[in-house]
Design a protein around this motif. Structure first.
Motif, PDB file in Angstrom:
ATOM      1  N   VAL A 137      11.563  -7.462   0.163  1.00 32.71           N
ATOM      2  CA  VAL A 137      12.676  -7.635  -0.775  1.00 32.71           C
ATOM      3  C   VAL A 137      12.610  -8.973  -1.511  1.00 32.71           C
ATOM      4  N   ASP A 138      12.001  -9.982  -0.880  1.00 24.01           N
ATOM      5  CA  ASP A 138      11.943 -11.303  -1.500  1.00 24.01           C
ATOM      6  C   ASP A 138      10.566 -11.623  -2.096  1.00 24.01           C
ATOM      7  N   VAL A 139       9.662 -10.661  -2.040  1.00 23.94           N
ATOM      8  CA  VAL A 139       8.310 -10.821  -2.573  1.00 23.94           C
ATOM      9  C   VAL A 139       8.001  -9.601  -3.428  1.00 23.94           C
ATOM     10  N   PRO A 140       7.404  -9.814  -4.605  1.00 20.86           N
ATOM     11  CA  PRO A 140       7.066  -8.651  -5.431  1.00 20.86           C
ATOM     12  C   PRO A 140       6.136  -7.696  -4.671  1.00 20.86           C
ATOM     13  N   PHE A 141       6.432  -6.413  -4.735  1.00 20.48           N
ATOM     14  CA  PHE A 141       5.629  -5.398  -4.051  1.00 20.48           C
ATOM     15  C   PHE A 141       5.450  -4.233  -5.007  1.00 20.48           C
ATOM     16  N   ASP A 142       4.213  -3.957  -5.339  1.00 21.47           N
ATOM     17  CA  ASP A 142       3.888  -2.847  -6.235  1.00 21.47           C
ATOM     18  C   ASP A 142       3.109  -1.809  -5.428  1.00 21.47           C
ATOM     19  N   ASP A 143       3.654  -0.603  -5.346  1.00 24.57           N
ATOM     20  CA  ASP A 143       3.022   0.465  -4.563  1.00 24.57           C
ATOM     21  C   ASP A 143       1.567   0.687  -4.964  1.00 24.57           C
ATOM     22  N   ASP A 144       1.301   0.712  -6.259  1.00 29.06           N
ATOM     23  CA  ASP A 144      -0.061   0.992  -6.727  1.00 29.06           C
ATOM     24  C   ASP A 144      -1.019  -0.147  -6.389  1.00 29.06           C
ATOM     25  N   VAL A 145      -0.577  -1.385  -6.545  1.00 30.14           N
ATOM     26  CA  VAL A 145      -1.428  -2.524  -6.205  1.00 30.14           C
ATOM     27  C   VAL A 145      -1.748  -2.485  -4.716  1.00 30.14           C
ATOM     28  N   GLU A 146      -0.718  -2.290  -3.901  1.00 32.29           N
ATOM     29  CA  GLU A 146      -0.932  -2.237  -2.454  1.00 32.29           C
ATOM     30  C   GLU A 146      -1.869  -1.077  -2.093  1.00 32.29           C
ATOM     31  N   GLY A 147      -1.682   0.059  -2.745  1.00 33.09           N
ATOM     32  CA  GLY A 147      -2.542   1.213  -2.474  1.00 33.09           C
ATOM     33  C   GLY A 147      -4.004   0.948  -2.799  1.00 33.09           C
ATOM     34  N   VAL A 148      -4.258   0.348  -3.940  1.00 26.86           N
ATOM     35  CA  VAL A 148      -5.640   0.043  -4.334  1.00 26.86           C
ATOM     36  C   VAL A 148      -6.272  -0.930  -3.343  1.00 26.86           C
ATOM     37  N   VAL A 149      -5.572  -2.016  -3.042  1.00 28.24           N
ATOM     38  CA  VAL A 149      -6.124  -3.058  -2.170  1.00 28.24           C
ATOM     39  C   VAL A 149      -6.359  -2.527  -0.755  1.00 28.24           C
ATOM     40  N   VAL A 150      -5.409  -1.802  -0.224  1.00 26.24           N
ATOM     41  CA  VAL A 150      -5.543  -1.283   1.137  1.00 26.24           C
ATOM     42  C   VAL A 150      -6.654  -0.233   1.207  1.00 26.24           C
ATOM     43  N   ARG A 151      -6.746   0.628   0.209  1.00 24.94           N
ATOM     44  CA  ARG A 151      -7.813   1.642   0.223  1.00 24.94           C
ATOM     45  C   ARG A 151      -9.195   0.986   0.120  1.00 24.94           C
ATOM     46  N   ILE A 152      -9.336  -0.026  -0.725  1.00 29.67           N
ATOM     47  CA  ILE A 152     -10.613  -0.742  -0.814  1.00 29.67           C
ATOM     48  C   ILE A 152     -10.947  -1.347   0.551  1.00 29.67           C
ATOM     49  N   GLY A 153      -9.958  -1.932   1.204  1.00 28.78           N
ATOM     50  CA  GLY A 153     -10.181  -2.509   2.530  1.00 28.78           C
ATOM     51  C   GLY A 153     -10.599  -1.463   3.553  1.00 28.78           C
ATOM     52  N   ARG A 154      -9.959  -0.300   3.536  1.00 29.30           N
ATOM     53  CA  ARG A 154     -10.316   0.765   4.488  1.00 29.30           C
ATOM     54  C   ARG A 154     -11.725   1.292   4.214  1.00 29.30           C
ATOM     55  N   LEU A 155     -12.076   1.437   2.948  1.00 25.98           N
ATOM     56  CA  LEU A 155     -13.435   1.883   2.621  1.00 25.98           C
ATOM     57  C   LEU A 155     -14.461   0.833   3.032  1.00 25.98           C
ATOM     58  N   GLN A 156     -14.120  -0.435   2.859  1.00 24.02           N
ATOM     59  CA  GLN A 156     -15.022  -1.514   3.281  1.00 24.02           C
ATOM     60  C   GLN A 156     -15.247  -1.456   4.782  1.00 24.02           C
ATOM     61  N   ARG A 157     -14.184  -1.224   5.546  1.00 22.99           N
ATOM     62  CA  ARG A 157     -14.335  -1.103   7.009  1.00 22.99           C
ATOM     63  C   ARG A 157     -15.220   0.091   7.360  1.00 22.99           C
ATOM     64  N   TYR A 158     -15.049   1.197   6.635  1.00 19.62           N
ATOM     65  CA  TYR A 158     -15.892   2.363   6.876  1.00 19.62           C
ATOM     66  C   TYR A 158     -17.363   2.018   6.603  1.00 19.62           C
ATOM     67  N   LEU A 159     -17.607   1.331   5.490  1.00 21.90           N
ATOM     68  CA  LEU A 159     -18.977   0.971   5.136  1.00 21.90           C
ATOM     69  C   LEU A 159     -19.579  -0.012   6.141  1.00 21.90           C
ATOM     70  N   LYS A 160     -18.769  -0.912   6.680  1.00 18.62           N
ATOM     71  CA  LYS A 160     -19.267  -1.782   7.751  1.00 18.62           C
ATOM     72  C   LYS A 160     -19.664  -0.943   8.957  1.00 18.62           C
ATOM     73  N   GLY A 161     -18.890   0.094   9.217  1.00 21.18           N
ATOM     74  CA  GLY A 161     -19.215   0.991  10.326  1.00 21.18           C
ATOM     75  C   GLY A 161     -20.511   1.736  10.092  1.00 21.18           C
ATOM     76  N   THR A 162     -20.786   2.123   8.838  1.00 19.30           N
ATOM     77  CA  THR A 162     -22.049   2.815   8.551  1.00 19.30           C
ATOM     78  C   THR A 162     -23.219   1.882   8.821  1.00 19.30           C
TER      79      THR A 162
END
Length: 178
Positions: free
Chosen positions: A19-44
């Motif tokens: 509530v006290d920090v700007p939060f954009d659903d799309d920005v969070e979605g892009v950043v988190v998905r990139i992070g999850r894909l990066q973790r997957y690629l580290k696993g590969t």
């Protein structure tokens, strides 16, 4: 409604907490998905390293040697700089790789004071086996996209990458080790 993934649930869970920090659903979605894909690629990478019997540092060093402008050849100093390790650390890595028969150190033909590290046939073979394993897993991940979707995501990621590179021209920051 489209199928939801872990990131959608993450965004929904956190949306009302900021509530006290700007939060954009799309920005969070892009950043988190990139992070999850990066973790997957580290696993590969980890699966490929394990399956070939390499240790992380062995794979990383062989990989750094092979993806250069001078594939398979480098100075120890250049390798150490690229891998972000000390000269002493590089010497230790090269000792182990040389003992395994995956690299050899020779005197530079144009300057006998310099040492050149060269990958051996055995080193290139084990690196290629690991890369084939990684590559098949990467292909499988991207196979869910059509050719048009792959081109689109490539274009969009390039745009984001160019923006980040323009803001921080230091190529060592955020540089992937693999």
């Amino acid at each position: 409604m489209a199928e939801t993934d872990w990131t959608d649930r993450h965004v929904a869970r956190w949306r009302d907490h900021w509530v006290d920090v700007p939060f954009d659903d799309d920005v969070e979605g892009v950043v988190v998905r990139i992070g999850r894909l990066q973790r997957y690629l580290k696993g590969t990478k980890q699966r490929a390293v394990t399956e070939t019997g390499l240790q992380d540092f062995e794979y990383d060093t062989l990989h750094s040697l092979m993806i250069r402008d001078t594939p398979g050849t480098a100075s120890p100093t250049d390798l150490a700089d690229e891998l972000g390790i000390s000269g002493a650390g590089m010497t230790g890595r090269l000792d182990k790789l040389e003992q395994a028969g995956w690299v050899q150190r020779t005197v530079a033909p144009d300057d006998r004071r310099r040492v050149v590290v060269e990958i051996t046939k055995a080193g290139a073979d084990i690196w290629r086996r690991a890369m084939a394993l990684r590559g098949s897993q990467e292909q499988e991940m991207v196979a869910v996209l059509s050719a048009k979707e792959r081109a689109t995501i490539n274009r969009l990621l390039r745009k984001m990458t160019l923006h980040v590179e323009a803001r921080d021209p230091d190529p060592s920051i955020g540089k992937p080790k693999d």
